[in-house]
Design a protein around this motif. Structure first.
Motif, mmCIF file in Angstrom:
data_model
loop_
_atom_site.group_PDB
_atom_site.id
_atom_site.type_symbol
_atom_site.label_atom_id
_atom_site.label_comp_id
_atom_site.label_asym_id
_atom_site.label_seq_id
_atom_site.Cartn_x
_atom_site.Cartn_y
_atom_site.Cartn_z
ATOM 1 N N GLY A 1 -50.509 7.629 23.156
ATOM 2 C CA GLY A 1 -51.791 8.247 22.844
ATOM 3 C C GLY A 1 -52.109 9.319 22.046
ATOM 4 N N ARG B 1 -63.818 1.054 26.185
ATOM 5 C CA ARG B 1 -63.440 1.134 27.733
ATOM 6 C C ARG B 1 -63.833 0.020 28.425
ATOM 7 N NH1 ARG B 1 -63.386 6.229 31.624
ATOM 8 N NH2 ARG B 1 -65.478 5.460 31.811
ATOM 9 N N TRP C 1 -62.075 -3.209 30.057
ATOM 10 C CA TRP C 1 -62.208 -3.516 31.540
ATOM 11 C C TRP C 1 -62.468 -4.805 31.817
ATOM 12 C CZ3 TRP C 1 -59.405 -1.337 34.988
ATOM 13 C CH2 TRP C 1 -59.756 -1.712 36.435
ATOM 14 N N HIS D 1 -56.929 -0.446 30.636
ATOM 15 C CA HIS D 1 -57.551 0.613 30.904
ATOM 16 C C HIS D 1 -57.429 1.625 29.816
ATOM 17 C CE1 HIS D 1 -59.668 3.585 33.141
ATOM 18 N NE2 HIS D 1 -58.606 4.405 33.044
ATOM 19 N N GLU E 1 -57.907 5.439 28.938
ATOM 20 C CA GLU E 1 -57.943 6.874 29.434
ATOM 21 C C GLU E 1 -58.560 7.594 28.360
ATOM 22 O OE1 GLU E 1 -54.698 9.234 31.776
ATOM 23 O OE2 GLU E 1 -54.333 9.646 29.635
ATOM 24 N N SER F 1 -60.159 11.202 27.007
ATOM 25 C CA SER F 1 -60.337 12.833 27.210
ATOM 26 C C SER F 1 -59.887 13.329 25.669
ATOM 27 C CB SER F 1 -59.305 13.444 28.090
ATOM 28 O OG SER F 1 -58.195 13.912 27.518
ATOM 29 N N ARG G 1 -56.378 13.547 25.138
ATOM 30 C CA ARG G 1 -55.322 12.436 25.004
ATOM 31 C C ARG G 1 -56.335 11.124 25.261
ATOM 32 N NH1 ARG G 1 -49.893 11.245 28.194
ATOM 33 N NH2 ARG G 1 -51.485 11.438 29.938
ATOM 34 N N VAL G 2 -56.293 10.164 24.302
ATOM 35 C CA VAL G 2 -56.884 8.864 24.583
ATOM 36 C C VAL G 2 -55.588 7.943 24.549
ATOM 37 C CG1 VAL G 2 -58.322 7.160 23.690
ATOM 38 C CG2 VAL G 2 -58.907 9.673 23.478
ATOM 39 N N ARG G 3 -55.402 7.176 25.659
ATOM 40 C CA ARG G 3 -54.452 6.063 25.591
ATOM 41 C C ARG G 3 -54.794 4.885 26.168
ATOM 42 N NH1 ARG G 3 -49.578 7.738 29.644
ATOM 43 N NH2 ARG G 3 -51.141 8.677 31.368
ATOM 44 N N LEU H 1 -53.793 2.017 28.794
ATOM 45 C CA LEU H 1 -52.961 1.978 29.999
ATOM 46 C C LEU H 1 -52.951 0.492 30.384
ATOM 47 C CD1 LEU H 1 -54.066 5.195 32.050
ATOM 48 C CD2 LEU H 1 -51.904 4.892 30.622
ATOM 49 N N GLN I 1 -59.230 1.955 39.624
ATOM 50 C CA GLN I 1 -59.889 2.263 38.361
ATOM 51 C C GLN I 1 -61.080 1.149 38.205
ATOM 52 O OE1 GLN I 1 -56.721 0.751 35.639
ATOM 53 N NE2 GLN I 1 -55.715 2.649 35.616
ATOM 54 N N ASP J 1 -70.492 8.105 36.023
ATOM 55 C CA ASP J 1 -69.760 8.900 35.156
ATOM 56 C C ASP J 1 -70.652 9.553 34.036
ATOM 57 O OD1 ASP J 1 -68.261 10.118 33.163
ATOM 58 O OD2 ASP J 1 -66.733 8.257 32.880
#
Length: 197
Positions: A25, A69, A73, A79, A81, A83, A86-88, A90, A97, A103
């Motif tokens: 990430g 995202r 999905w 997926h 993540e 923030s 960290r963006v990564r 998954l 999920q 949101d």
């Protein structure tokens, strides 16, 4: 990593390529820096010291991340993540999920009116509000830690724990006056945070 970005591609494609190259990430700052260094046409080559420029780049980045995202999905391929720290990418997994809750951050960044209508004065207000919350958040976290509680604890549980600690540490029961004062101060902070004071 020194990547040159194809101007014909959407920002989401640039982000996907960067994140695939970095499985651990990237922070928001690292992503912006790599996009700027690679002359990504979606990121203006303007100084990040200008608060309005920084807000607009931040907004465009998070708009693209939330769109990516949603796409990943829907494709059931990964997926994302998200923030600022960290963006990564998954692995995709059915289950938790996939549960769609409201949101507010996703809703904010996908509404492009926020990008268009946010002025320099609005950005200054957002930053001031952020730093005020950060300071209050540190106080709240310290108070909860003193009580031995987690961040998502509700007010009735906090009140119950407060009564237990006061009973346990009261000087009439062999407790310490300074400890009791710390407990009372922590409760004042939490009441202010929960708007009960």
């Amino acid at each position: 990593m020194n990547t040159t970005f194809d101007p014909a591609l959407d920002l989401t494609e640039h982000l996907l390529a960067l994140l695939r190259q970095t499985p651990a990430g990237l922070s928001e700052h690292q992503i912006i820096r790599q996009l700027k260094d690679g002359h990504c046409s979606h990121i203006p080559q303007l100084p990040l010291s200008d608060k309005l420029v920084l807000f607009r780049i931040h907004f465009m980045l998070f708009n693209a991340l939330y769109r990516l995202r949603d796409r990943l999905w829907a494709e059931r391929s990964a997926h994302l993540e998200i923030s600022p720290l960290r963006v990564r990418l998954l692995s995709y997994q059915d289950g938790q999920q996939g549960l769609t809750e409201h949101d507010p951050l996703r809703a904010y960044y996908l509404d492009e009116a926020h990008l268009r209508d946010t002025s320099e004065a609005d950005v200054a207000h957002l930053l001031q509000s952020f730093w005020t919350r950060m300071h209050g958040g540190e106080e709240q976290q310290a108070a909860l830690e003193l009580f031995g509680l987690e961040a998502r604890t509700d007010y009735p549980a906090i009140r119950l724990r407060y009564r237990q600690l006061v009973s346990q540490h009261h000087p009439d029961r062999g407790g310490s006056t300074s400890r009791l004062q710390s407990i009372n101060k922590a409760m004042e902070i939490l009441e202010r945070y929960y708007n009960r004071g």
